[in-house]
Motif scaffolding. Structure first.
Motif, PDB file in Angstrom:
ATOM      1  N   ALA A 116      -2.696   3.680  -8.755  1.00 56.20           N
ATOM      2  CA  ALA A 116      -1.464   4.225  -7.990  1.00 56.20           C
ATOM      3  C   ALA A 116      -2.155   5.397  -7.229  1.00 56.20           C
ATOM      4  N   GLN A 117      -2.654   6.275  -7.918  1.00 55.11           N
ATOM      5  CA  GLN A 117      -3.096   7.346  -7.380  1.00 55.11           C
ATOM      6  C   GLN A 117      -4.129   7.204  -6.337  1.00 55.11           C
ATOM      7  N   ARG A 118      -5.199   6.495  -6.498  1.00 60.88           N
ATOM      8  CA  ARG A 118      -6.245   6.221  -5.530  1.00 60.88           C
ATOM      9  C   ARG A 118      -5.762   5.551  -4.358  1.00 60.88           C
ATOM     10  N   LEU A 119      -4.928   4.681  -4.576  1.00 56.49           N
ATOM     11  CA  LEU A 119      -4.134   3.672  -3.416  1.00 56.49           C
ATOM     12  C   LEU A 119      -3.517   4.713  -2.587  1.00 56.49           C
ATOM     13  N   GLN A 120      -2.625   5.874  -3.197  1.00 55.75           N
ATOM     14  CA  GLN A 120      -2.165   6.782  -2.587  1.00 55.75           C
ATOM     15  C   GLN A 120      -2.918   7.296  -1.477  1.00 55.75           C
ATOM     16  N   GLY A 121      -4.044   7.627  -1.939  1.00 53.44           N
ATOM     17  CA  GLY A 121      -5.127   8.369  -1.261  1.00 53.44           C
ATOM     18  C   GLY A 121      -5.481   7.843  -0.089  1.00 53.44           C
ATOM     19  N   CYS A 122      -5.412   6.392  -0.196  1.00 56.44           N
ATOM     20  CA  CYS A 122      -5.855   5.472   1.152  1.00 56.44           C
ATOM     21  C   CYS A 122      -4.774   5.271   2.144  1.00 56.44           C
ATOM     22  N   VAL A 123      -3.472   5.696   1.662  1.00 56.84           N
ATOM     23  CA  VAL A 123      -2.376   5.253   2.920  1.00 56.84           C
ATOM     24  C   VAL A 123      -1.788   6.575   3.488  1.00 56.84           C
ATOM     25  N   ARG A 124      -1.338   6.482   4.684  1.00 58.43           N
ATOM     26  CA  ARG A 124      -0.600   7.610   5.273  1.00 58.43           C
ATOM     27  C   ARG A 124       0.750   7.964   4.997  1.00 58.43           C
ATOM     28  N   LYS A 125       1.241   9.047   5.319  1.00 58.94           N
ATOM     29  CA  LYS A 125       2.660   9.543   5.019  1.00 58.94           C
ATOM     30  C   LYS A 125       3.622   8.391   5.257  1.00 58.94           C
ATOM     31  N   CYS A 126       3.371   7.784   6.741  1.00 60.08           N
ATOM     32  CA  CYS A 126       4.358   6.790   7.164  1.00 60.08           C
ATOM     33  C   CYS A 126       4.380   5.539   6.424  1.00 60.08           C
ATOM     34  N   ASP A 127       3.119   5.349   5.540  1.00 63.67           N
ATOM     35  CA  ASP A 127       3.225   4.185   4.737  1.00 63.67           C
ATOM     36  C   ASP A 127       4.074   4.128   3.468  1.00 63.67           C
TER      37      ASP A 127
ATOM     38  N   CYS B 127      -3.722  -6.009  13.802  1.00 68.05           N
ATOM     39  CA  CYS B 127      -4.661  -6.725  12.631  1.00 68.05           C
ATOM     40  C   CYS B 127      -6.014  -6.231  12.283  1.00 68.05           C
ATOM     41  N   GLN B 128      -6.518  -5.647  13.409  1.00 66.61           N
ATOM     42  CA  GLN B 128      -7.908  -4.921  13.117  1.00 66.61           C
ATOM     43  C   GLN B 128      -7.411  -3.639  12.370  1.00 66.61           C
ATOM     44  N   ARG B 129      -6.646  -3.037  12.573  1.00 67.86           N
ATOM     45  CA  ARG B 129      -6.235  -1.953  11.981  1.00 67.86           C
ATOM     46  C   ARG B 129      -5.946  -2.075  10.587  1.00 67.86           C
ATOM     47  N   VAL B 130      -5.084  -3.178  10.227  1.00 68.40           N
ATOM     48  CA  VAL B 130      -4.853  -3.274   8.985  1.00 68.40           C
ATOM     49  C   VAL B 130      -6.005  -3.865   7.926  1.00 68.40           C
ATOM     50  N   GLN B 131      -6.819  -4.451   8.758  1.00 71.07           N
ATOM     51  CA  GLN B 131      -8.142  -5.091   8.155  1.00 71.07           C
ATOM     52  C   GLN B 131      -8.911  -3.970   7.622  1.00 71.07           C
ATOM     53  N   VAL B 132      -9.196  -2.954   8.549  1.00 70.52           N
ATOM     54  CA  VAL B 132      -9.867  -1.610   8.211  1.00 70.52           C
ATOM     55  C   VAL B 132      -9.081  -1.035   6.935  1.00 70.52           C
ATOM     56  N   ILE B 133      -7.893  -0.887   7.154  1.00 73.46           N
ATOM     57  CA  ILE B 133      -6.945  -0.140   5.695  1.00 73.46           C
ATOM     58  C   ILE B 133      -7.545  -1.140   4.754  1.00 73.46           C
ATOM     59  N   ALA B 134      -7.206  -2.392   4.677  1.00 73.80           N
ATOM     60  CA  ALA B 134      -7.306  -3.224   3.626  1.00 73.80           C
ATOM     61  C   ALA B 134      -8.657  -3.110   2.775  1.00 73.80           C
ATOM     62  N   GLU B 135      -9.784  -3.079   3.817  1.00 77.52           N
ATOM     63  CA  GLU B 135     -11.017  -2.991   3.351  1.00 77.52           C
ATOM     64  C   GLU B 135     -11.276  -1.828   2.421  1.00 77.52           C
TER      65      GLU B 135
END
Ligand SMILES: Nc1nc2c(ncn2[C@@H]2O[C@@H]3COP(=O)(O)O[C@H]4[C@@H](O)[C@H](n5cnc6c(=O)[nH]c(N)nc65)O[C@@H]4COP(=O)(O)O[C@H]3[C@H]2O)c(=O)[nH]1
Length: 827
Positions: free
Chosen positions: A465-476, A501-509
């Protein structure tokens, strides 16, 4: 049978605008009209009796009249009369005088002639106060309030005490002014004799309760008609009244002059000191912070609670402002809002988060603040009453936290996620604001949880959970749905679907990558991976559908080998539906025995048959032959591969047992494909042993084909199973060799007999030099590890020759023999 209407004799005295007689004598004014309106609705017949106040009261007590409006509640009256529950009006009293009679405090009244209505609450109150404080005054008792006003006008009295309703409307007419001396807040009712008109009072009460809650009810229409000004809703009126009750009391103590706080009474009379003490006792025992600030926002009065909050003494607080007690930001904020109240003359209810400068404790207050005005309307101070609601807020937050957050990770839970998703979805529909829903599931979390224990599992989830939180922006929004299921709602993505979709792919990767970094759990390093399914907001018609689709995409990612991401799209949906149909058919197929085996021969370099690979075949009565590449993966995900695999093994072993009696074939080996599910099923070894026993097949002739990828899933478990089976004499072939990540380490550790060159390398052996190089390496590897190497998918002579020249000595493929019934195997 006609019912006699209820007849009520009503006393009407002259106390406009609250009560007066209309031209025809009927009750009028605020309380009169109200009664008429209620009577009209109830079918009561009212008969008005005009009387002066004291007579009206007598008439009521004597039973001559039934009902008297505009009776202030007092302890004593409650013994003789009956009242309803809800006050009809809130009122307080003031003094009215011709200009130039200053009244700041009780002591100022000494020696004056004061007109007051006989038998009124004002009379009772004043008489008692003057007596108690030994202030000598002359009270002139009048029969009506108007008479008192007339007396002052005529100079026969200096002051008249009256309710503010009457005063507000009538003072001008008598050229009188109101003093700032507010006293005696009262609640006004309709009164009857006890036990005589209980029902009437109940009905009146019911109307009051209902109407006082509706700003457009007859109650407020009538009040407005008579007061000529906007009437606040009852709730506000009541709190205003309460505040006035307190501030009126304050005024009573402090007098009114230019500074409310010039507290000189103590010196003037010791009786007033006693009064102050009593009032202070009240003010200091209330569970509220009460204070008055002057126009410079310096404290002029505080009660004990305020002084305690400031860790100071009451007299020491006077003259200081909020900067002395609160931190800079709080003081600035308080002053800003207080100034608005003083400048705009508004009453305000506000929730304040105030930090005390000493110790830095922050507490939450609900504050009611209102300006205090001089008779000419000029504002001279601010009165505030604050209640500490910190605990209440904390409880509220705790409840909120419980309801909307996951207890383990503190991430939003499903409920909050759905709420945010709905919001995002609405935004998408209105403004085409793209977003995406990512379903994430940790691969093999269950295994980790089972083997290392739940404490370690929990620790991992918290770290994830902590790591994931580090990967996402405030609005997510990152949420946990339970177990190892996390959901990420991405919002505010760029306009077009493609770019989004491109952006999402980058985030998901990025997410996959950050989860793939090793975790340190209880001093041990663990590596995990995750599978991510993605649905864009444009992929569904509602939130429910979006959730399902992201979930589907996640399962798709898992079935494609984990540690990967998959987008949902329509073709995937079709795939999923087909998969369900196929599952049902598979189940039926097993019951209806629609499966059978084909055997594909394997040869050595002298064209001698070494044995065969067993290949499963399925003939569906309506849909014909299903290719194994299509149904085997489905059988694997649904678990149907377990009964199916067992059946294949049984049949194969029966065949081996049969050959065991045939001298020409008893050396043939059968290679049976084993699925990962079988190998990782705890009963596999026992099952194989059972089958061997039951069929009497020689274990030495059974070869199990496993793939590299299935080994990788849980290498230690796989090695232990394989070792146990090998100990029974069973040999192993590594299928599709070269396509996965080969690790020499496990090759050495495994009791293998054969490596199988994957057909894809064989297919391109003539054109692709890298495939050739791979085959060479595999052959060399086999050589050094003393393993047989067999090439599968050999279709042409050229392929065969090339393989042979490279050193390959075992072959399988269409060139040499197609898969077919056992009878087709060459003798
Ligand atoms: N193009 C070409 N293909 C050739 C040639 N020679 C053989 N083949 C095909 O290659 C596949 C070899 O099996 P596999 O690699 O183990 O791959 C198998 C195996 O992984 C799986 N499978 C088949 N039977 C079973 C079974 O009983 N249990 C399990 N778990 N998997 C099975 O299904 C896969 C596909 O099986 P099949 O469709 O029967 O396809 C078979 C076979 O018909 C050739 O010269 N050219």
């Amino acid at each position: 049978e006609t019912v006699e209407p209820v007849k009520l004799v009503v006393g009407v005295y002259h106390n406009p605008p609250k009560l007066r007689a209309a031209d025809d004598g009927s009750p009028s004014g605020m309380l009169g009209d109200l009664l008429v309106e209620i009577a009209r609705r109830e079918g009561w017949v009212l008969q008005a009796v005009s009387c002066d106040w004291a007579y009206c009261l007598d008439f009521l007590q004597a039973g001559i009249i039934d009902l008297l409006p505009d009776v202030a509640f007092t302890e004593q009256r409650s013994r003789d009369l009956a009242f309803h529950q809800t006050p009809a009006l809130y009122s307080w009293s003031q003094f009215y005088s011709r200009s130039g009679v200053p009244v700041h405090e009780l002591a100022d009244l000494a020696g004056m002639r004061i007109a007051v209505l006989a038998d009124s609450v004002q009379y009772e109150f004043l008489q008692q106060q003057f007596h108690q404080h030994q202030v000598e005054v002359e009270l002139l008792l009048t029969d009506s309030i108007a008479e008192g006003f007339a007396l002052v006008y005529a100079g026969s009295a200096q002051l008249v005490a009256a309710n503010h309703y009457f005063g507000q409307q009538q003072a001008k007419q008598y050229q009188l002014q109101q003093s700032q001396f507010l006293f005696q807040p009262t609640q006004l009712f309709y009164a009857t004799l006890p036990n005589q008109h209980q029902q009437i009072l109940q009905r009146i009460d019911a109307y009051l309760v209902e109407w006082q809650q509706q700003p457009d009810s007859p109650y407020y229409q009538i009040l407005q008609r008579w007061s000529g000004t906007q009437v606040e809703t009852n709730r506000l009126a009541r709190s205003y009244w309460t505040l006035l009750a307190i501030s009126g009391v304050l005024l009573l103590i402090f007098g009114g002059g230019a500074l409310v706080f010039r507290w000189q009474v103590a010196e003037k009379t010791r009786h007033l000191q006693a009064s102050e003490d009593r009032l202070n006792t009240i003010l200091n025992s209330v569970d509220a912070y009460i204070y008055i600030k002057d126009m410079q926002l310096c404290y002029r009065y505080v009660n004990k609670k305020v002084a305690e909050l400031f860790k100071s003494q009451i007299p020491d607080v006077t003259g200081h402002n909020d900067y002395a007690y609160f931190d800079h930001a709080t003081a600035k904020k308080l002053q800003y809002h207080d100034r608005q109240i003083l400048e705009q003359g508004i009453r305000e209810v506000r929730e304040e988060e105030n930090t005390i400068s000493d110790g830095g404790v922050t507490r939450t207050f609900l504050s009611v603040k209102l300006p205090l005005r001089k008779p000419n309307g000029e504002i001279y101070a601010l009165c505030g009453i604050s209640t500490d609601i910190t605990e209440h807020k904390q409880q509220q937050e705790a409840i909120h936290q419980l309801a909307f957050y996951d207890a383990l990770t503190q991430l939003p839970n499903r409920r909050l996620l759905l709420d945010r998703l709905q919001h995002a979805f609405d935004l998408f529909q209105r403004q085409q604001q793209q977003g995406a829903l990512l379903f994430m599931d940790l691969d093999h979390f269950k295994d980790l949880n089972d083997t290392l224990g739940h404490a370690v599992g929990d620790e991992l989830l918290i770290e994830v959970a902590q790591r994931l939180q580090g990967c996402v922006r405030k609005c997510d929004t990152l949420a946990r749905l339970g177990g190892d299921e996390f959901v990420l709602l991405l919002q505010e993505l760029p306009g077009s679907v493609e770019r989004a979709c491109q952006r999402v792919q980058v985030i998901a990767e990025k997410v996959l990558q950050c989860l793939h970094e090793p975790f340190l759990l209880q001093q041990h390093v663990h590596q995990i991976s995750a599978s991510i399914g993605i649905a864009m907001l444009s992929d569904g018609d509602d939130c429910d559908e979006l959730m399902k689709r992201a979930d589907m995409a996640m399962y798709d990612a898992k079935s494609r080998g984990r540690n990967r991401l998959r987008f949902f799209n329509q073709s995937m949906q079709v795939e999923v539906t087909q998969r369900t149909t196929l599952t049902n058919r598979l189940r039926q197929g097993l019951e209806r025995k629609e499966f059978f085996l084909h055997f594909q021969p394997q040869f050595d370099e002298r064209d001698q048959v070494l044995g065969a690979e067993v290949l499963l075949r399925w003939h569906h009565p309506e849909h014909g032959n299903y290719p194994p590449a299509e149904f085997i993966p489905v059988a694997e995900t649904t678990g149907l591969i377990l009964p199916l695999g067992r059946w294949v093994l049984e049949k194969s072993c029966q065949q081996l047992a049969e050959w065991a009696h045939d001298p020409e074939k008893q050396h043939w080996q059968l290679a049976v494909n084993i699925s990962p599910r079988q190998l990782h099923d705890g009963h596999f070894v026992d099952e194989v042993q059972d089958i061997l026993q039951q069929t009497g097949a020689p274990a030495s002739q059974l070869m199990l084909e496993i793939t590299e990828s299935q080994l990788l899933e849980d290498i230690d478990e796989a090695v232990s199973q394989i070792t146990r089976l090998a100990a029974m004499g069973i040999s192993f072939a590594l299928d599709d060799f070269g396509t996965g990540y080969s690790s020499l380490q496990y090759l050495k550790n495994l009791p293998l007999q054969q490596l199988k060159i994957d057909a894809s390398f064989v297919r391109d052996i003539l054109d692709d030099s890298s495939d050739k190089a791979i085959i060479k390496t595999i052959l060399a590897l086999g050589d050094s590890l003393e393993l047989d190497v067999i090439a599968e998918g050999v279709e042409t002579h050229e392929q065969y020759r090339t393989l042979y020249h490279m050193g390959c000595r075992q072959f399988q493929g269409y060139l040499l023999g197609q898969p077919g019934p056992v009878e087709d195997l060459p003798a």
